[in-house]
Design an enzyme around this catalytic site. Structure first.
Site, PDB file in Angstrom:
ATOM      1  CB  CYS A   1      12.696   9.181   8.815  1.00  0.00           C
ATOM      2  SG  CYS A   1      13.075   8.148   7.742  1.00  0.00           S
TER       3      CYS A   1
ATOM      4  CD  GLU B   1       9.947  12.349  12.197  1.00  0.00           C
ATOM      5  OE1 GLU B   1       9.029  11.672  12.206  1.00  0.00           O
ATOM      6  OE2 GLU B   1      10.826  11.902  11.636  1.00  0.00           O
TER       7      GLU B   1
ATOM      8  CE  LYS C   1      -2.145   3.137   2.978  1.00  0.00           C
ATOM      9  NZ  LYS C   1      -1.497   4.210   2.241  1.00  0.00           N
TER      10      LYS C   1
HETATM   11  C1  UN1 Z   1      14.344   8.655   5.211  1.00  0.00           C
HETATM   12  O1  UN1 Z   1      14.799   9.565   5.732  1.00  0.00           O
HETATM   13  O2  UN1 Z   1      12.977   8.394   5.189  1.00  0.00           O
HETATM   14  O3  UN1 Z   1      19.828   8.036   4.015  1.00  0.00           O
HETATM   15  C2  UN1 Z   1      15.025   7.760   4.138  1.00  0.00           C
HETATM   16  C3  UN1 Z   1      18.927   8.808   3.362  1.00  0.00           C
HETATM   17  C4  UN1 Z   1      18.409   8.130   2.364  1.00  0.00           C
HETATM   18  C5  UN1 Z   1      17.185   7.581   2.744  1.00  0.00           C
HETATM   19  C6  UN1 Z   1      16.331   8.335   3.718  1.00  0.00           C
HETATM   20  N1  UN1 Z   1      19.136   7.386   1.832  1.00  0.00           N
HETATM   21  O4  UN1 Z   1      19.073  10.185   3.630  1.00  0.00           O
END
Ligand code: UN1
Length: 512
Positions: free
Chosen positions: A300, A401, A191
């Site tokens: 993230c 966050e 999904k």
């Molecule tokens: C994310 O931040 O959701 O390491 C993934 C990184 C990327 C992947 C991020 N290669 O910033």
């Protein structure tokens, strides 16, 4: 080949025909059981409808899981190196389509072209890595404690895997889940995030064009409660993988626990970058700008906190803020744009609400903080790159966050103080330290409580063949990427072959 039937044109209002995308179940493109659809709009220009997607419900999830279950009976018996060849072929197809997929991704989620090219490249990298795993999938072969007895452990597929993916890396993160899962012999129902289904379609289309059989990978589009929840609840789904917020992780993790499903949660971050007095400041400023405002702060792994030692604090903020003010915000399809829009109106409102929260808490707003909605910006979800300084580590803007272009700069006394601040949050995804002192670098590698630590680089930029994930509220102990994903998508089976022709009781019949 499913390429031609994935979408059909439909005329929406007076604009040019907009493609309608169907669900992909059992190798067929099918409409949802609800007959309802939703629009995927460009966050840089909401007049642009990127596509129309199926608003699915539990019945669609049931059909997809049923197809995946039937496909599993055959797919698990295909030798892993053969399964992996199809993934390798998908990588080659993605290379040919990289530019088109990058442009479509910029249209659907807003990040700049250089970054969407990187997102497609990350899926290609993951495809090559996992294709190689088809000929490894190592397990231990060990001596038995008995004579004439053979002992080893082999990896076996789990069955149907349910995947719930985010909008910020719509192709890369889908690839982190789908590719190891299928190489290991599982079948999948995915999904995609409702903001970015097209990039997941493009990934799956590369699979189907590479010749992956119907039912091995299925896509059901729609929203969390109607699609994500029934997928996680379904009794025939044996593993669930989610990348999303810690709040959603708590829900999905709770559902999965009830039926003892494997469950991998990759959740939030509030990633610290520490800058010590001896750091190369040019490098640290450049890295902090990229880590803080790349992807509009919507990673993230984003560098959302910068912890700076007092000796260079004033100089760092002066130069950092000057750089942030100069960032060119705009439509990511323009090659000169450095920062795109927020993914949608809700995210923009969240980002703006944290500007107000930071001001109320007494942090110093050094630049940004406003929505951009004049001229070319008027149809998109844009805001200024925002920097708060003199942030107290306990403030909400330093703890929560935000997932937007809002960076908090915090002063610190020394490395020990910096690490205490860095670790003083509920998350533990990424972290970084700028220093020229190798002793401090290794102490930080040991002491930063996070799944990823960078030295002299910002908190973003993980590569696909090392474990990806974090500690504390960032997840539940699993890792994506590299061998971590192979571990998640397989079940160990220990095998003992006794060729002594007699009963040998382990632990009891101890040979002399
Ligand atoms: C994310 O931040 O959701 O390491 C993934 C990184 C990327 C992947 C991020 N290669 O910033």
């Amino acid at each position: 080949m499913a390429t031609d039937t994935m979408a059909s044109p439909a005329t929406v209002g007076s604009s040019p025909p907009t493609k309608v995308f169907k669900n992909f179940i059992d190798g067929e493109w099918v409409e949802s059981s609800t007959g309802e659809t939703f629009e995927n709009r460009n966050p840089a220009d909401t007049r642009d409808v990127v596509g129309i997607f199926q608003k699915s419900a539990k019945a669609d999830v049931d059909a997809a899981v049923d197809a995946a279950k039937r496909a599993f009976a055959k797919w698990r018996l295909i030798p892993a190196p053969r399964r992996a060849e199809l993934v390798f072929r998908a990588a080659e197809i993605l290379i040919e389509r990289k530019e088109d997929h990058a442009r479509e991704m910029t249209r659907e989620m807003g990040k700049v072209l250089a970054e969407t090219r990187g997102d497609v490249q990350e899926a290609i990298d993951a495809a090559y890595y996992n294709a190689g795993e088809g000929r490894r999938m190592f397990g231990p072969t060990v001596p038995s404690e008995m004579p004439n007895k053979f002992a080893m452990a082999v990896r076996q597929p789990i069955g149907v895997c349910g995947m719930i993916t985010p909008w910020n890396f719509p192709m890369a993160i889908s690839s982190w889940k789908l590719l190891p899962a299928v190489v290991c012999g599982n079948t999948c129902v995915i999904k995609p995030a409702q903001d970015t289904p097209l990039s997941t379609f493009n990934l799956v289309r590369a699979f189907t064009d590479a010749g992956i059989p119907g039912g091995v990978v299925n896509i059901v589009t729609g929203f969390g409660p109607e699609v994500g929840t029934p997928l996680a609840e379904h009794e025939d789904v044996r593993a669930v993988s989610l990348t999303g917020s810690s709040a959603v992780g708590r829900i999905i993790g709770g559902i999965a626990a009830k039926s003892f499903k494997h469950c991998s949660l990759e959740l939030g971050g509030k990633n610290p970058m520490i800058v010590l007095d001896d750091a190369n400041l040019d490098l640290a400023i450049e890295g902090g700008i990229w880590g803080g405002f790349g992807t509009t702060g919507q990673r993230c792994t984003a560098t959302s906190r910068i912890i700076v030692q007092k000796g260079v604090y004033r100089e760092f903020i002066e130069r950092y803020v000057a750089r942030a003010k100069k960032l060119k915000v705009g439509n990511g399809l323009d090659e000169t744009t450095e920062m795109g829009p927020a993914v949608n109106e809700k995210q923009l409102q969240t980002d703006l609400s944290y500007v107000a929260i930071g001001q109320d808490e007494g942090a110093k707003l050094m630049c940004g903080g406003n929505r951009l909605d004049q001229g070319n910006y008027q149809y998109g979800w844009f805001m200024e790159p925002t920097v708060f300084t003199d942030v107290d580590p306990k403030m909400r803007i330093a703890q929560e966050e935000i997932f937007g272009p809002v960076v908090s700069i915090i002063p610190c006394d020394d490395l020990e103080d910096a690490i205490a601040i860095a670790n003083g949050i509920e998350y533990g995804l990424s972290s970084s330290l700028y220093t020229k002192d190798v002793n401090k670098a290794f102490a930080a590698i040991r002491d930063l409580d996070a799944g990823i630590t960078y030295i002299n680089a910002p908190t973003i930029g993980a590569e696909v063949h090392l474990p990806f994930g974090g500690t504390k509220a960032t997840g539940n102990g699993h890792r994506e990427g590299g061998i971590g994903a192979i571990d998640f998508y397989t079940e160990w089976k220990s095998v003992y072959v006794d060729y002594s022709d007699k009963l040998q009781r382990a632990q009891i019949d101890r040979p002399e």
